[in-house]
Write a protein that holds these residues in place. Structure first.
Motif, mmCIF file in Angstrom:
data_model
loop_
_atom_site.group_PDB
_atom_site.id
_atom_site.type_symbol
_atom_site.label_atom_id
_atom_site.label_comp_id
_atom_site.label_asym_id
_atom_site.label_seq_id
_atom_site.Cartn_x
_atom_site.Cartn_y
_atom_site.Cartn_z
ATOM 1 N N THR A 174 72.142 24.614 72.008
ATOM 2 C CA THR A 174 71.427 23.877 72.956
ATOM 3 C C THR A 174 71.642 22.329 72.537
ATOM 4 N N GLY A 175 70.979 21.699 73.643
ATOM 5 C CA GLY A 175 70.888 20.374 73.375
ATOM 6 C C GLY A 175 70.006 19.908 71.942
ATOM 7 N N ASP A 176 68.933 20.872 71.579
ATOM 8 C CA ASP A 176 68.058 20.636 70.416
ATOM 9 C C ASP A 176 69.110 20.797 69.330
ATOM 10 N N THR A 177 69.736 22.043 69.267
ATOM 11 C CA THR A 177 70.637 22.215 67.966
ATOM 12 C C THR A 177 71.850 21.313 68.031
ATOM 13 N N LEU A 178 72.296 20.645 69.030
ATOM 14 C CA LEU A 178 73.358 19.367 68.948
ATOM 15 C C LEU A 178 72.719 18.368 68.052
ATOM 16 N N GLY A 179 71.201 18.001 68.474
ATOM 17 C CA GLY A 179 70.543 17.060 67.777
ATOM 18 C C GLY A 179 70.401 17.486 66.306
ATOM 19 N N ALA A 180 69.896 18.648 65.833
ATOM 20 C CA ALA A 180 69.956 19.177 64.666
ATOM 21 C C ALA A 180 71.285 18.900 63.910
ATOM 22 N N THR A 181 72.501 19.220 64.810
ATOM 23 C CA THR A 181 73.706 19.014 64.039
ATOM 24 C C THR A 181 73.868 17.559 63.474
ATOM 25 N N GLN A 182 73.837 16.631 64.362
ATOM 26 C CA GLN A 182 73.864 15.394 64.186
ATOM 27 C C GLN A 182 73.106 14.787 62.890
ATOM 28 N N GLN A 183 71.581 15.266 62.820
ATOM 29 C CA GLN A 183 70.800 14.760 61.717
ATOM 30 C C GLN A 183 71.414 15.503 60.494
ATOM 31 N N LEU A 184 71.708 16.739 60.454
ATOM 32 C CA LEU A 184 72.122 17.574 59.147
ATOM 33 C C LEU A 184 73.422 16.835 58.567
ATOM 34 N N THR A 185 74.493 16.606 59.533
ATOM 35 C CA THR A 185 75.786 16.117 59.207
ATOM 36 C C THR A 185 75.724 14.612 58.577
ATOM 37 N N GLU A 186 74.813 14.019 59.244
ATOM 38 C CA GLU A 186 74.429 12.586 58.685
ATOM 39 C C GLU A 186 74.104 12.553 57.565
ATOM 40 N N VAL A 187 72.980 13.329 57.041
ATOM 41 C CA VAL A 187 72.595 13.311 55.612
ATOM 42 C C VAL A 187 73.614 14.068 54.657
ATOM 43 N N ALA A 188 74.416 15.034 55.035
ATOM 44 C CA ALA A 188 75.504 15.487 54.399
ATOM 45 C C ALA A 188 76.498 14.564 53.881
ATOM 46 N N PHE A 189 76.679 13.583 54.751
ATOM 47 C CA PHE A 189 77.896 12.353 54.728
ATOM 48 C C PHE A 189 77.407 11.519 53.742
ATOM 49 N N TYR A 190 75.952 11.269 53.605
ATOM 50 C CA TYR A 190 75.339 10.272 52.623
ATOM 51 C C TYR A 190 75.525 11.062 51.216
ATOM 52 N N LEU A 191 75.204 12.186 51.223
ATOM 53 C CA LEU A 191 75.152 13.062 49.849
ATOM 54 C C LEU A 191 76.521 13.032 49.410
#
Length: 263
Positions: free
Chosen positions: A237-254
């Motif tokens: 859904t649109g919500d899970t796409l937003g979650a995808t963006q947030q989670l992978t952003e943090v994963a990249f920093y890590l």
């Protein structure tokens, strides 16, 4: 070119609070053509974050500079993706059935799962960004915002849209190969630029090592989150796409922090 410019403005207007000219004869299906520009919008948001950090870094202490940068991205996007993460956490964490999960995600109220996810992701971002070397932090902001939105595009290209009323109903449900290719170019541009700079200053092996270490957390988080979506709601859904963006952003920093430690 006129059609592509319109699609780009549509993507900017949909995913940010940046004012764009009125687009006559708008149809929800027009967002299908705008999907290729989602990572480019992320690149612009990342540029804004980097500029704000650079200005604040010259005036305040490092922690305040990071907070100013985070606030700038939240203001620029209207917390669009953070809201998606919170709704996803509430729905997937609080619902017992697929229908109930989708119903909760559509509810605008914030629950305990969403609050925990929201506070957690902001703390992760703050700590990760504060720990990064100042020399690479601006590049990290630009690359992460573009790459994380590309991760959302890949979800759209490899999973089915869950047809329910909500913020993301107009989102693309059928992406062409050209759309995915174009999005990939924009999404990976700065990340590959990182590696290119390393290749010039050190060696091609160092550049390849950088790509490997920084991509692994993103790939792992993306795959785990995608499998969670498919298992619990059989799509996105649109919500899970937003979650995808947030989670992978943090994963990249890590991934960047791991690379700094291991390099």
């Amino acid at each position: 070119m006129k059609s592509q410019w319109r699609s780009f403005l549509l993507a900017v207007g949909f995913f940010t609070r940046i004012p764009v000219p009125a687009l006559p004869d708008f149809k929800e299906s027009d967002l299908n053509q705008a999907a290729r520009y989602f990572p480019l919008v992320g690149l612009l948001v990342g540029l804004l974050a980097a500029m704000v950090w650079w200005l604040a870094h010259g005036l305040f202490n490092p922690a305040l500079a990071v907070l100013c940068s985070m606030a700038a991205t939240i203001l620029a996007t209207g917390a669009f993706h953070e809201d998606g993460l919170a709704d996803s956490a509430d729905g997937l964490g609080g619902g017992m059935t697929r229908e109930r999960k989708l119903e909760i995600m559509h509810d605008s109220r914030l629950g305990s799962y969403g609050a925990i996810a929201l506070v957690g992701i902001l703390l992760f971002k703050f700590e990760a960004l504060s720990a990064l070397a100042p020399a690479i932090l601006p590049f990290a902001l630009i690359a992460s915002h573009a790459l994380s939105r590309l991760a959302a595009v890949y979800v759209m290209a490899t999973a089915n849209y869950v047809r329910t009323a909500g913020k993301a109903k107009p989102l693309a449900t059928t992406l062409t190969r050209q759309d995915v290719l174009c999005a990939s170019v924009f999404g990976m541009l700065c990340w590959l630029g990182f590696a290119l700079m390393l290749g010039i200053n050190q060696s091609l092996m160092a550049a390849g090592y950088f790509l490997l270490i920084t991509s692994l957390p993103v790939l792992v988080v993306w795959q785990m989150w995608r499998q969670t979506m498919l298992r619990q709601i059989q799509g996105y859904t649109g919500d899970t796409l937003g979650a995808t963006q947030q989670l992978t952003e943090v994963a990249f920093y890590l991934g960047l922090l791991a690379w700094e430690r291991l390099a």
